[in-house]
Design an enzyme around this catalytic site. Structure first.
Site, short mmCIF file in Angstrom:
data_model
loop_
_atom_site.label_atom_id
_atom_site.label_comp_id
_atom_site.label_asym_id
_atom_site.label_seq_id
_atom_site.Cartn_x
_atom_site.Cartn_y
_atom_site.Cartn_z
N CYS A 190 7.42 9.34 -23.37
CA CYS A 190 7.93 7.97 -23.54
C CYS A 190 9.16 8.01 -24.44
CB CYS A 190 6.84 7.08 -24.13
SG CYS A 190 7.35 5.36 -24.35
N GLN A 205 0.82 -1.20 0.00
CA GLN A 205 0.00 0.00 0.00
C GLN A 205 0.87 1.26 0.00
OE1 GLN A 205 -3.59 -0.77 2.91
NE2 GLN A 205 -1.79 -1.84 3.68
N HIS A 265 -1.35 1.61 -4.52
CA HIS A 265 -1.61 3.06 -4.49
C HIS A 265 -0.63 3.85 -5.33
CE1 HIS A 265 -3.65 2.26 -0.34
NE2 HIS A 265 -4.40 1.89 -1.36
N THR A 278 0.65 -2.81 8.85
CA THR A 278 -0.52 -2.17 8.25
C THR A 278 -1.68 -2.20 9.23
OG1 THR A 278 -2.21 -2.33 6.52
CG2 THR A 278 -1.02 -4.35 7.06
N SER A 279 -2.44 -1.11 9.28
CA SER A 279 -3.61 -1.03 10.16
C SER A 279 -4.80 -1.76 9.58
CB SER A 279 -3.98 0.44 10.38
OG SER A 279 -4.34 1.04 9.14
#
Length: 472
Positions: free
Chosen positions: A167, A114, A134, A210-211
């Site tokens: 690119c 995350q 994320h 992680t929570s």
């Protein structure tokens, strides 16, 4: 202007759902749980690791719901921690590097992160075995051909917006976009689909730091339960998923994973950071053809307009030649213009002074100059050069080593472009169950704690938008 870690992570929700109090298992309980976790990993056929902000706190990157976390401090109206070092110089934690070793051994099958700090990729986890739900503050992607570009600087935008670069594929050339999600953005299928697939296949999903409160990501580990898999949670705070877990460990992630590696008799590999830069030497004859007007440029490999974040200044001198005046280049782009007698050859000595957070104070490069630009190009296998540099850096415990990986000539203006790779950090991790020591270096002669090497990567800016969950 660069956006900080706190401002970039936009999946903010109510911090009051689960208490922010840290819990520590008693030493004897922690030891028993570490042994139990190790046995589970030994028996595992498809281990998946799910990581949150807590895996990076020992890197100097604050978490969010801890007592000194970003959201906790915001909620209490307190100032956010000052950033002692740039975000782009953070190095992987002991846990990051332990996961690299477990992946190489075939034990760890997939990582779901995350975090947007890019430390899993920087540590050496293969891209195909990582889902960054994320996004990544250091990654740009091409919406046309799908190419990804990992940068040594923070990408300046968030919300999948166009950046200032294109690119590099000659057949494409589309505008690149950042990969960090904004408030309304859904989790990308490119990351979510393999994450779901591996969770369904997993016999263990190991949740680290992680929570488990950010939806929909926090529900991914539950998919393992449907196939008979188990969830293990290592976190200092209680989580909403604790009741679903087969094992909950309240302890620091580094200490737990170090203990696991010790029981498995596996070494945590050192971390070696290699950065790239390019040197362009251009020349043109004067009108009377007696002199050569030449220009020296030290640039980022990510484009002539990109900054070199790990170099703060360049000192230019001339070896065994008193006819030329030395110079110090203190602002980017690093550029030096001189005029030389046509027949004269000399050797340039460049001292690239490294920015704060690098293990080396400087990188030194010698460049012989005779103004005879070779038409032959050099393009070495980058991974082979990287492997040699890493081996030498680990063996000698020394930063600043560099090597050429590419050289090419440009007909107009007549130029020679050389790309260098250089070692800018070496970190060794000492694994002990009771005491964790991390050594870093500056030119091989100074040891510091990792916390002093890596600064907090947050911005003091606060978003004024209303809080909102991400959706998928």
């Amino acid at each position: 202007m660069s956006l900080g870690y706190a401002e970039k992570l936009s999946f903010i929700e109510d911090v009051g759902k689960v208490g922010m109090t840290e819990h520590f298992d008693p030493p004897h309980v922690l030891e028993e749980k570490i042994e139990r976790l190790t046995m589970m990993i030994q028996k595992s056929k498809h281990l998946v690791v799910f990581t949150g902000a807590g895996i990076s706190t020992s890197c100097g990157i604050p978490d969010f719901r801890g007592p000194k976390g970003i959201w906790t401090l915001q909620r209490e109206g307190k100032a956010l921690p000052e950033a002692s070092l740039p975000f782009h110089r953070a190095v992987p934690s002991m846990t990051h590097m332990a996961l690299v070793e477990l992946e190489k051994a075939g034990i760890l099958k997939f990582i779901i992160s995350q975090n947007i700090d890019g430390l899993h990729l920087r540590s050496g986890i293969p891209r195909e075995k990582l889902a960054e739900l994320h996004g990544n503050s250091f990654m740009e992607t091409c919406p046309s051909c799908g190419a990804e570009y990992l940068r040594d600087f923070e990408v300046e935008t968030i919300g999948l917006k166009d950046t200032s670069r294109r690119c590099s594929d000659a057949n494409c050339g589309a505008k690149l976009r950042d990969t960090v999600l904004d408030w309304e953005d859904a989790l990308p299928p490119k990351e979510m689909n393999p994450a779901e697939r591996h969770c369904k296949m997993a016999d263990i999903v190991l949740c680290l730091g992680t929570s488990l409160q950010i939806t929909p990501a926090c529900n991914l580990p539950l998919k393992a339960l449907r196939g008979g898999g188990k969830i293990v949670i290592v976190n200092l705070q209680k989580t909403p998923k604790d009741k679903k877990a087969s094992l909950v460990i309240h302890g620091r992630v580094d200490k737990v994973i170090s203990g696991v590696m010790e029981i498995l008799k596996m070494q945590i590999p050192p971390f070696v950071r290699i950065d790239l830069f390019q040197i362009i030497l251009s020349q043109a004859l004067s009108l009377d053809k007696k002199f050569v007007n030449w220009t020296l440029r030290i640039l980022s490999v990510h484009g002539q307009k990109a900054t070199l974040p790990f170099i703060k200044s360049v000192e230019v001198s001339f070896l065994d030649n008193q006819d030329f005046k030395s110079a110090t280049l203190e602002s980017q782009p690093f550029l030096l213009k001189r005029r030389t007698v046509k027949e004269k050859s000399f050797e340039l000595v460049l001292r690239l002074n490294c920015s704060e957070g690098c293990g080396s104070s400087h990188v030194e490069v010698n460049i012989p100059v005779d103004f005879k630009v070779s038409a032959d190009s050099l393009n070495l296998d980058k991974e082979v050069v990287f492997r040699r540099l890493r081996d030498e850096a680990v063996q000698d415990f020394f930063c600043g080593k560099n090597a050429v990986i590419e050289r090419k000539s440009i007909p107009f203006p007549k130029s020679e472009v050389t790309v260098y790779a250089t070692v800018t950090n070496v970190i060794r991790y000492t694994q002990e169950l009771k005491t964790l020591a991390i050594d870093s270096l500056s030119n091989g002669d100074m040891k510091r704690q990792l916390a002093s090497v890596n600064g907090s990567a947050i911005s003091r800016k606060r978003s004024r938008r209303p809080k909102r969950k991400s959706r998928y």
